[in-house]
Design a protein around this motif. Structure first.
Motif, PDB file in Angstrom:
ATOM      1  N   THR A  76       0.808  -1.221   0.000  1.00  0.00           N
ATOM      2  CA  THR A  76       0.000   0.000   0.000  1.00  0.00           C
ATOM      3  C   THR A  76       0.843   1.274   0.000  1.00  0.00           C
ATOM      4  OG1 THR A  76      -0.113  -0.116   2.421  1.00  0.00           O
ATOM      5  CG2 THR A  76      -1.909  -1.146   1.176  1.00  0.00           C
ATOM      6  N   ASP A  77       2.100   1.193   0.413  1.00  0.00           N
ATOM      7  CA  ASP A  77       2.930   2.390   0.540  1.00  0.00           C
ATOM      8  C   ASP A  77       3.756   2.695  -0.701  1.00  0.00           C
ATOM      9  OD1 ASP A  77       2.016   2.724   3.142  1.00  0.00           O
ATOM     10  OD2 ASP A  77       3.636   1.500   3.995  1.00  0.00           O
ATOM     11  N   GLU A 137       7.851   3.847  -7.719  1.00  0.00           N
ATOM     12  CA  GLU A 137       8.451   2.662  -7.100  1.00  0.00           C
ATOM     13  C   GLU A 137       7.944   1.380  -7.763  1.00  0.00           C
ATOM     14  OE1 GLU A 137       9.387   4.154  -2.538  1.00  0.00           O
ATOM     15  OE2 GLU A 137       7.348   3.554  -3.092  1.00  0.00           O
ATOM     16  N   TRP A 138       6.675   1.356  -8.138  1.00  0.00           N
ATOM     17  CA  TRP A 138       6.166   0.201  -8.873  1.00  0.00           C
ATOM     18  C   TRP A 138       6.837   0.067 -10.231  1.00  0.00           C
ATOM     19  CZ3 TRP A 138       3.643  -4.011  -7.627  1.00  0.00           C
ATOM     20  CH2 TRP A 138       2.860  -4.034  -6.474  1.00  0.00           C
ATOM     21  N   LEU A 157      13.932  -5.052  -4.157  1.00  0.00           N
ATOM     22  CA  LEU A 157      12.508  -5.208  -4.444  1.00  0.00           C
ATOM     23  C   LEU A 157      11.683  -5.014  -3.171  1.00  0.00           C
ATOM     24  CD1 LEU A 157      10.682  -5.837  -6.855  1.00  0.00           C
ATOM     25  CD2 LEU A 157      10.776  -8.246  -6.208  1.00  0.00           C
ATOM     26  N   ARG A 158      12.164  -5.510  -2.043  1.00  0.00           N
ATOM     27  CA  ARG A 158      11.465  -5.280  -0.771  1.00  0.00           C
ATOM     28  C   ARG A 158      11.400  -3.786  -0.457  1.00  0.00           C
ATOM     29  NH1 ARG A 158      14.381  -9.919   1.886  1.00  0.00           N
ATOM     30  NH2 ARG A 158      12.915 -11.668   1.780  1.00  0.00           N
ATOM     31  N   GLY A 159      12.512  -3.106  -0.673  1.00  0.00           N
ATOM     32  CA  GLY A 159      12.526  -1.683  -0.387  1.00  0.00           C
ATOM     33  C   GLY A 159      11.542  -0.906  -1.255  1.00  0.00           C
TER      34      GLY A 159
END
Length: 261
Positions: free
Chosen positions: A140-141, A146-147, A221-223
């Motif tokens: 959600t953030d 970023e996507w 990717l997590r970040g």
């Protein structure tokens, strides 16, 4: 026709050929997709509560968020086995030798395999990602940029490992050998930070998990998706992708240009 137009036309033809093969024989891709999906189900529903307590002290939803980025990159590694098998099959059946005798752009054969494999890898990531969302994964953030960056990283990672898989396929004498040579692309994520943090591993094992391409890509990717700290992992992941792309391209091209015995 100009050299560029010829290359685009022939590469498009080879891409269409590889996509038709994937559509007519989907069993290999589906079988390879079972590995990341089964691991996702296993680690979330069987080990999820225990793992989440050990990592963050949270509940199962926290571990879903942690594990999905690693599973997405593992999916790319799994699909590369199919790429190596497909290339090796073309080599052993003689179609590559036949293509060498035709008046087509020489690089189009490799380009068709690479682009087709990257598209299949991205499609596989989307399918596994949908399974993760169905299980409760949420981002959600993450912003639109970023996507986009996350998608770009996945595509670049798929491109790098596709070239490596093409080289493995061309260097293998048969499809079975190609499948075996590509197995490290599935095993490497298991010894990365995909399932547990590197800091939680034994000290002697941490360098193995840290100094490999999957761990910095997973942390990046997590970040991007979860807002965790990226640090220098982004640049390291890009460097790995570029280096592996160059290595795989030169390896594949050298084998393709080699005169058949």
């Amino acid at each position: 026709m100009s050299a560029l137009s010829l290359a685009v036309r022939d590469s498009t033809t080879m891409l269409r050929r590889n996509l038709l093969h994937a559509r007519r024989y989907p069993s290999l891709t589906l079988n390879l997709l079972l590995t990341p999906v089964m691991l996702l189900l296993l680690f979330v529903y069987i080990f999820g509560d225990a793992m989440s307590v050990g990592i963050s002290g949270g509940d199962r939803s926290d571990y879903i968020a942690y594990i999905v980025p690693g599973i997405l990159l593992m999916t790319i590694g799994s699909t590369m086995v199919g790429t190596a098998v497909s290339v090796s099959t073309d080599m052993s059946e003689g179609i590559i030798a036949r293509f060498r005798t035709l008046a087509i752009h020489r690089g189009s054969v490799l380009i068709g395999h690479v682009i087709g494999s990257v598209l299949q890898a991205i499609a596989s990531v989307v399918l596994v990602g949908a399974v993760g969302v169905a299980m409760g994964f949420r981002s959600t953030d993450a912003t639109v940029l970023e996507w986009i960056a996350a998608f770009g990283l996945l595509a670049l990672f798929a491109l790098a490992f596709t070239w490596i898989a093409v080289g493995m396929g061309m260097g293998s004498p048969n499809a079975e050998a190609a499948s075996n040579s590509a197995m490290p692309l599935i095993l490497l994520p298991l010894i990365s930070s995909a399932f547990v943090p590197v800091d939680a591993m034994p000290g002697w094992f941490q360098p193995i998990a840290e100094y490999q391409p999957f761990t910095p890509a997973i942390e990046t990717l997590r970040g991007l998706l979860l807002g965790t700290e990226i640090g220098n992992n982004g640049w390291i992941a890009i460097a790995w992708c570029v280096g592996l792309s160059v290595l795989g391209y030169r390896w594949s091209k050298a084998q393709f240009d080699r005169d058949p015995k």
